[in-house]
Design a protein around this motif. Sequence first.
Motif, mmCIF file in Angstrom:
data_model
loop_
_atom_site.group_PDB
_atom_site.id
_atom_site.type_symbol
_atom_site.label_atom_id
_atom_site.label_comp_id
_atom_site.label_asym_id
_atom_site.label_seq_id
_atom_site.Cartn_x
_atom_site.Cartn_y
_atom_site.Cartn_z
ATOM 1 N N UNK A 100 0.859 -1.178 0.000
ATOM 2 C CA UNK A 100 0.000 0.000 0.000
ATOM 3 C C UNK A 100 0.897 1.230 0.000
ATOM 4 N N UNK A 101 0.491 2.260 -0.704
ATOM 5 C CA UNK A 101 1.270 3.495 -0.764
ATOM 6 C C UNK A 101 0.902 4.367 0.433
ATOM 7 N N UNK A 102 1.779 4.402 1.419
ATOM 8 C CA UNK A 102 1.459 5.115 2.661
ATOM 9 C C UNK A 102 2.582 6.063 3.053
ATOM 10 N N UNK A 103 2.240 6.965 3.977
ATOM 11 C CA UNK A 103 3.196 7.955 4.460
ATOM 12 C C UNK A 103 4.106 7.332 5.529
ATOM 13 N N UNK A 104 5.194 8.013 5.796
ATOM 14 C CA UNK A 104 6.131 7.609 6.838
ATOM 15 C C UNK A 104 5.394 7.437 8.172
ATOM 16 N N UNK A 105 4.562 8.387 8.513
ATOM 17 C CA UNK A 105 3.857 8.357 9.797
ATOM 18 C C UNK A 105 2.904 7.174 9.868
ATOM 19 N N UNK A 106 2.298 6.808 8.739
ATOM 20 C CA UNK A 106 1.384 5.663 8.709
ATOM 21 C C UNK A 106 2.152 4.357 8.891
ATOM 22 N N UNK A 135 15.033 6.294 7.039
ATOM 23 C CA UNK A 135 14.781 7.423 6.142
ATOM 24 C C UNK A 135 13.545 7.214 5.268
ATOM 25 N N UNK A 136 13.002 5.984 5.234
ATOM 26 C CA UNK A 136 11.889 5.672 4.338
ATOM 27 C C UNK A 136 10.792 4.929 5.101
ATOM 28 N N UNK A 137 9.546 5.071 4.648
ATOM 29 C CA UNK A 137 8.437 4.379 5.307
ATOM 30 C C UNK A 137 8.633 2.866 5.386
ATOM 31 N N UNK A 185 4.766 13.347 7.128
ATOM 32 C CA UNK A 185 3.622 13.511 6.221
ATOM 33 C C UNK A 185 4.022 13.977 4.817
ATOM 34 N N UNK A 186 5.339 14.063 4.583
ATOM 35 C CA UNK A 186 5.785 14.534 3.265
ATOM 36 C C UNK A 186 6.272 13.405 2.373
ATOM 37 N N UNK A 187 6.461 12.228 2.936
ATOM 38 C CA UNK A 187 7.089 11.139 2.203
ATOM 39 C C UNK A 187 6.162 9.926 2.154
ATOM 40 N N UNK A 188 5.930 9.403 0.944
ATOM 41 C CA UNK A 188 5.112 8.200 0.760
ATOM 42 C C UNK A 188 5.924 7.144 0.007
ATOM 43 N N UNK A 189 5.527 5.895 0.228
ATOM 44 C CA UNK A 189 6.249 4.790 -0.401
ATOM 45 C C UNK A 189 5.355 3.551 -0.386
#
Length: 658
Positions: A339-345, A484-486, A513-517
């Motif tokens: 799933x494409x999610x943010x770092x915080x998720x 450094x990555x989700x 909230x700026x980075x998704x992966x």
Amino acid sequence: MQYQAEHLQENELIALYKNMLFPRMIEEKMLILLRQGKISKWFSGMGQEAISVGVTMALKAEEYILPMHRNLGVFTTRKIPLEQLISQWNGKASGFTKGRDRSFHFGSQAHKIIGMISHLGPQLGVADGIALAHKLQNKNRVTAVFTGEGGTSEGDFHEALNVASVWQLPVIFCIENNGYGLSTPTNEQYHCKDLADRALGYGMESHIIDGNNIVDVFTKVKAIAESIRQNHRPVLIEFKTFRMRGHEESSGTDYVPNSLFETWKTKDPIDNFEQFLQSISVLSEDIINEIKTDFTHNINEAIAISFEESEITPSESVELNDVYQQIKYQEVAVKNDFDNIRFIDAISESLKQSLERHDNLIMMGQDIAEYGGAFKITKGFIEQFGKDRIRNTPICESAIIETAMGLSIAGMKSVVEMQFGDFISSGFNPVVNLLAKSHYRWGQNADVVIRMPCGGDVSAGPFHSQTNEAWFTKTPGLKVVYPAFPYDAKGLLATAINDPNPVLFFEHKALYRTLKQEVPKDYFTLPLGKASVVRKGKDITVISYGAGVHWALDTLDQHQDIAADLIDLRTLQPLDTETIYNSVKKTGKVIILQEDSLFGGVASDISALIMEHCFEFLDGPVKRVASLETPIPFAKNLENQYLPKDRFEKALLTLMAY
């Protein structure tokens, strides 16, 4: 001295007497050995034996006691082998710390005794953690913890009492008020009549007990303990007593008026109780002499056994292997559902799935329950896991970290959230002196993860933007993770929680909230101590971690002609030197980018390691790029100047042209 002993059996009275006499006779022998230079130091509890023995006998064998360095009676009453205690004091291999610590700075799970560290205060919060574990496990047990009147001046004392009261934990806080904190008298330690009065401020029950009256100590503490088992709550007890010798033998006693010694000599707990037992025909001179003869034999035999033991033969591998509890990494493989999610998720998912996986995992932190934490990472967790496992804490970082240690001692896991990583400074002592050193000192792991929202580029100023990983990478016994990555954040956090050692887990706020992966939906793990090569090239090695990896990527994207190996360290302790060295040997040039200010940072040690191990492969100087040597400022233009993003590009091009 009056004894209300009508309800005690003769065997109980004799046991009380013997349990006080034995540590007194051990001490008398130790003082002789100290004068002979056969032991190095001694902290005397002479005159205070009734407290140690009475409290220990009042508790059940399966209940934890956290004593101080003057509580020999706790150890002997719990039947710790004397020869092992003497070997501990002599720094022998059969001692509890294998020569790594002295005196009573150790614990024994077999005897449910947890020793203190010299900083005194942290053990109070540890008692909270043990009691919390027992409460959550539905075990009606009491935990007793000791401190002196001097120790009540420490912030840890107040934090621990507050936490225990707010959470209604079954803890007995025992203050041995012996009149002096080293040489400082009570009138210079606190400005109240009785320390027991402090309990009022925490909504806590308190008692004052004559600490030299063994019957009062035993019967009253036993009744209090039984009441606590039925009705969980903390209780503060102030034991009035006196220290008949110096803080330690080398301190002397010149600072104490002779009149005090004369007064308290008449209140000796052993002499008075011995006379009482003779007056009621429980003891006779013949029985007393028989007991003393038996004890003398036992003490001399234990000394002989310990002194015959050879000195420790140092071994680097043994020492290094005991810093951490050894663990075999258990890989949980990635499944093909992303799933494409943010770092915080990714952080939130990892925490939730770990809570589902580990029934003994507790989360603690400020505002993490209904509010969901400062960054809403735990929003909705209490609906699934309940407030017992998702625990709002008072604002007291030190006591909560200590509580986490206590949970680990009692067989539970914990994740502690620092609202901001900056605030770890308020809990620094238990991290670097308790969690980090416990396994090396006496084999007790600290199954604790501390989450550290950190970093700048968010205009939050000097108290909410620090990246302080270097405070901990230099402390043996701690592991430090900084993804450094989700994808990495989710897998590494799962592994950190599985690891029985203390882990500082840094999460850069600017990435939340700026980075998704693309991240696997299901639970998975990634190994600690293994870097990731984000890009591969032959021209230069770029090393970074956290937000720095993304700054490096942005710069390299602007210079497509530079073919760089970009290494994302992911874990700073342990450090993947193999990946670093292999890359440097291939490219011949290396630049290290960190967000922290330059001096004393992680980049400095990596640079030194490369110079030591890869010097002959280098085609240029190892270059470090970091933030300015100032606190991180608030105003955006000042913060931009502080951070190394722009300076990195200039340094990279200079090194390429070298």
